[in-house]
Design a protein around this motif. Structure first.
Motif, short mmCIF file in Angstrom:
data_model
loop_
_atom_site.label_atom_id
_atom_site.label_comp_id
_atom_site.label_asym_id
_atom_site.label_seq_id
_atom_site.Cartn_x
_atom_site.Cartn_y
_atom_site.Cartn_z
N ARG A 95 0.91 -1.32 0.06
CA ARG A 95 -0.15 -0.01 -0.06
C ARG A 95 1.13 1.36 0.12
O ARG A 95 0.71 2.33 -0.73
CB ARG A 95 -1.05 -0.14 1.21
N GLY A 96 1.92 1.06 0.81
CA GLY A 96 2.95 2.18 0.82
C GLY A 96 3.55 2.36 -0.58
O GLY A 96 3.94 3.50 -0.96
N LEU A 97 4.01 1.42 -1.15
CA LEU A 97 4.80 1.37 -2.27
C LEU A 97 3.89 2.23 -3.24
O LEU A 97 4.45 2.98 -4.04
CB LEU A 97 5.39 0.12 -2.84
N ALA A 98 2.64 1.70 -3.58
CA ALA A 98 1.79 2.20 -4.42
C ALA A 98 1.43 3.75 -4.15
O ALA A 98 1.32 4.32 -5.29
CB ALA A 98 0.36 1.36 -4.42
N ALA A 99 1.14 4.21 -2.81
CA ALA A 99 1.01 5.47 -2.59
C ALA A 99 2.37 6.36 -3.10
O ALA A 99 2.24 7.43 -3.72
CB ALA A 99 0.74 5.48 -1.18
N ALA A 100 3.49 5.84 -2.70
CA ALA A 100 4.79 6.49 -2.95
C ALA A 100 4.64 6.77 -4.51
O ALA A 100 5.39 7.89 -5.01
CB ALA A 100 5.93 5.71 -2.68
N THR A 160 5.34 -6.93 -1.01
CA THR A 160 5.21 -5.56 -1.30
C THR A 160 4.92 -5.35 -2.49
O THR A 160 3.98 -4.57 -2.81
CB THR A 160 6.36 -4.95 -0.71
N VAL A 161 5.73 -5.80 -3.46
CA VAL A 161 5.48 -5.53 -4.89
C VAL A 161 4.08 -6.21 -5.42
O VAL A 161 3.15 -5.51 -6.27
CB VAL A 161 6.62 -6.11 -5.75
N ASN A 162 3.85 -7.41 -4.99
CA ASN A 162 2.19 -7.76 -5.55
C ASN A 162 1.23 -7.07 -4.97
O ASN A 162 0.23 -6.96 -5.62
CB ASN A 162 2.31 -9.27 -4.83
N GLN A 163 1.50 -6.76 -3.69
CA GLN A 163 0.20 -5.91 -3.11
C GLN A 163 0.26 -4.39 -3.78
O GLN A 163 -0.87 -4.11 -3.96
CB GLN A 163 0.43 -5.87 -1.58
N ALA A 164 1.42 -4.06 -4.10
CA ALA A 164 1.51 -2.55 -4.90
C ALA A 164 0.91 -2.64 -6.19
O ALA A 164 0.02 -1.89 -6.28
CB ALA A 164 2.81 -2.39 -4.81
N ARG A 219 -3.81 -1.53 -9.51
CA ARG A 219 -5.10 -1.97 -10.28
C ARG A 219 -6.45 -1.54 -9.54
O ARG A 219 -7.29 -1.30 -10.43
CB ARG A 219 -4.84 -3.50 -10.59
N ARG A 220 -6.56 -1.70 -8.42
CA ARG A 220 -7.70 -1.45 -7.61
C ARG A 220 -8.08 -0.07 -7.87
O ARG A 220 -9.14 0.40 -8.38
CB ARG A 220 -7.66 -1.81 -6.36
N GLY A 245 -6.96 1.95 -10.42
CA GLY A 245 -7.37 2.20 -11.66
C GLY A 245 -8.87 1.74 -11.91
O GLY A 245 -9.39 2.54 -13.02
N SER A 246 -9.12 0.84 -11.17
CA SER A 246 -10.76 0.26 -11.90
C SER A 246 -11.56 1.35 -11.11
O SER A 246 -12.77 0.92 -11.48
CB SER A 246 -11.06 -1.21 -10.91
N LEU A 247 -11.22 2.35 -10.32
CA LEU A 247 -12.18 3.39 -9.89
C LEU A 247 -12.71 4.27 -10.94
O LEU A 247 -13.58 4.94 -10.90
CB LEU A 247 -11.80 3.94 -8.59
N ILE A 248 -11.63 4.23 -11.92
CA ILE A 248 -11.94 5.47 -13.03
C ILE A 248 -13.11 4.91 -13.80
O ILE A 248 -13.18 3.78 -14.44
CB ILE A 248 -10.69 5.50 -13.89
N VAL A 249 -14.03 5.77 -13.83
CA VAL A 249 -15.40 5.48 -14.80
C VAL A 249 -15.22 6.72 -15.83
O VAL A 249 -15.49 7.93 -15.54
CB VAL A 249 -16.73 5.80 -13.94
N GLU A 250 -15.07 6.14 -16.96
CA GLU A 250 -15.04 7.07 -18.32
C GLU A 250 -16.17 7.41 -18.74
O GLU A 250 -17.48 6.68 -18.50
CB GLU A 250 -14.41 6.28 -19.50
N PRO A 251 -16.65 8.70 -19.24
CA PRO A 251 -18.06 9.17 -19.41
C PRO A 251 -18.45 8.43 -20.82
O PRO A 251 -17.83 8.06 -21.76
CB PRO A 251 -17.65 10.50 -19.77
N VAL A 252 -19.83 7.99 -20.69
CA VAL A 252 -20.38 7.58 -21.88
C VAL A 252 -20.76 8.60 -23.00
O VAL A 252 -21.30 9.50 -22.60
CB VAL A 252 -21.61 6.79 -21.30
N LEU A 253 -20.27 8.40 -24.09
CA LEU A 253 -20.52 9.43 -25.19
C LEU A 253 -21.67 8.99 -25.98
O LEU A 253 -21.87 7.80 -26.25
CB LEU A 253 -19.01 9.64 -25.78
N GLY A 254 -22.26 10.31 -26.52
CA GLY A 254 -23.35 9.84 -27.42
C GLY A 254 -24.80 10.03 -26.65
O GLY A 254 -24.99 10.65 -25.52
#
Length: 329
Positions: free
Chosen positions: A185-190, A308-312, A317-318, A320-329
């Motif tokens: 978690r710390g590595l990802a945050a850094a 540490t690396v695997n958790q990071a 990835r977690r 990144g999964s929070l990103i919700v792209e806008p729906v166009l059209g």
């Protein structure tokens, strides 16, 4: 195992952006080699060895345990009777070490010699201004220590959440985040804050390969983030150490107007060394970071690197999964 490739791992030829701190009395061959063998960067602490010749032998022992890159920490501080720094520097060069972590004084006097022998230098800093100076004199990376760290956090009291991005937005060389890191978690945050890796001291001190007595490691596991003291504050030479009867007495004496001479015997390095060797956590002052509150076990150093690396990776990835792209059209 998934890798996290950063400018630091690429420049220094290591697999994972995880560095083991160069801890006095702790950074020995077995621990450094275990970290490096797992793909991180292990550090042998030069001044833990009584003589430069002993340092060469310690490096040879580490090389017997791994063929992967190993660094040497050389901390240079003002002293009435300084160690033979020139001889330690020569020992590092003669042993074929290619990565050095400097700390304490400005690394500039050492840069020319290290450069001549193809040695990459990481300089340990506690402020952005010192990091900029280190970059200017030619170091290859800096390790930036936040206020949470064990040992000397400087006098600015800036925690990593602010110090890391403050440094990374002004530096062009790789930045290693240090102080308060124990897991992925710390590595990802850094990494999100702009750093190129993390340096972990207390976490690696509490591993099976660490030469520290088992009872000290168990004490770290049982402790919380509240169980440290800041000694030497009135002397503007602050150090974060474990909270015990000795460190609390030092704090009280200095708060009441005492001078260094009044606490000299209490803070003697020899007493601190006996804590690590004999396991009596009340025998003297010894360094530990706030991050002990996140440490719950005593695994191998290699396991620390891998998880540490695997958790990071999982955390990135977690997020990144929070990103919700806008729906166009």
């Amino acid at each position: 195992m998934t890798r996290l490739a950063t400018p630091f791992t690429e420049a220094f030829g290591i697999e994972h952006p995880v560095v083991q701190g160069g801890m006095m009395w702790v950074g020995r061959a077995e621990l450094a080699a275990a970290v490096s063998e797992a793909g991180g960067l292990g550090m042998i602490t030069a001044l833990t060895q009584p003589t430069p010749a002993d340092l060469v032998r310690e490096i040879e022992r580490a090389r017997y345990l791994t063929t992967k890159p190993i660094g040497v920490n050389l901390t240079i501080l003002p002293s009435i009777t300084p160690p033979p720094y020139d001889e330690y520097r020569r020992a590092i060069i003669d042993a074929g070490i290619t990565i050095v972590e400097t700390a304490g004084a400005n690394p500039e006097p050492h840069m020319e010699l290290f450069r001549e022998h193809g040695i990459k230098v990481i300089h340990k800093c506690t402020s952005v201004r010192h990091a900029l100076t280190a970059e200017r004199v030619g170091v290859d990376a800096v390790s930036i220590d936040g206020f949470e760290c064990a040992g000397h956090p400087g006098e600015d009291d800036v925690p990593g959440l602010v110090l890391i991005p403050a440094a990374t937005q002004r530096l062009s060389i790789p930045v290693i985040a240090s102080g308060g890191f124990a897991d992925g978690r710390g590595l990802a945050a850094a990494l999100i804050l702009g750093a190129d890796g993390v340096n972990m001291g207390t976490r690696f001190m509490c591993t099976t390969e660490s030469p520290v007595a088992r009872s000290v490691k168990e004490h770290i596991v049982a402790a919380t983030e509240l169980d440290t003291e800041l000694i030497f504050r009135p002397l503007r030479n602050t150090a974060r150490v474990a909270s015990n009867e000795v460190s609390r007495e030092v704090v009280q004496i200095l708060a009441e107007g005492g001078e260094f001479a009044d606490v000299r015997e209490l803070v003697a390095g020899a007493r601190g060394r006996t804590v690590y060797e004999n396991g009596d956590v009340e025998a003297g002052v010894w360094s530990v970071g706030l991050v002990q509150g996140l440490i719950t076990d005593i695994p191998s150093a290699g396991e620390v690197v891998r998880r540490t690396v695997n958790q990071a990776v999982a955390e990135l990835r977690r997020v990144g999964s929070l990103i919700v792209e806008p729906v166009l059209g």
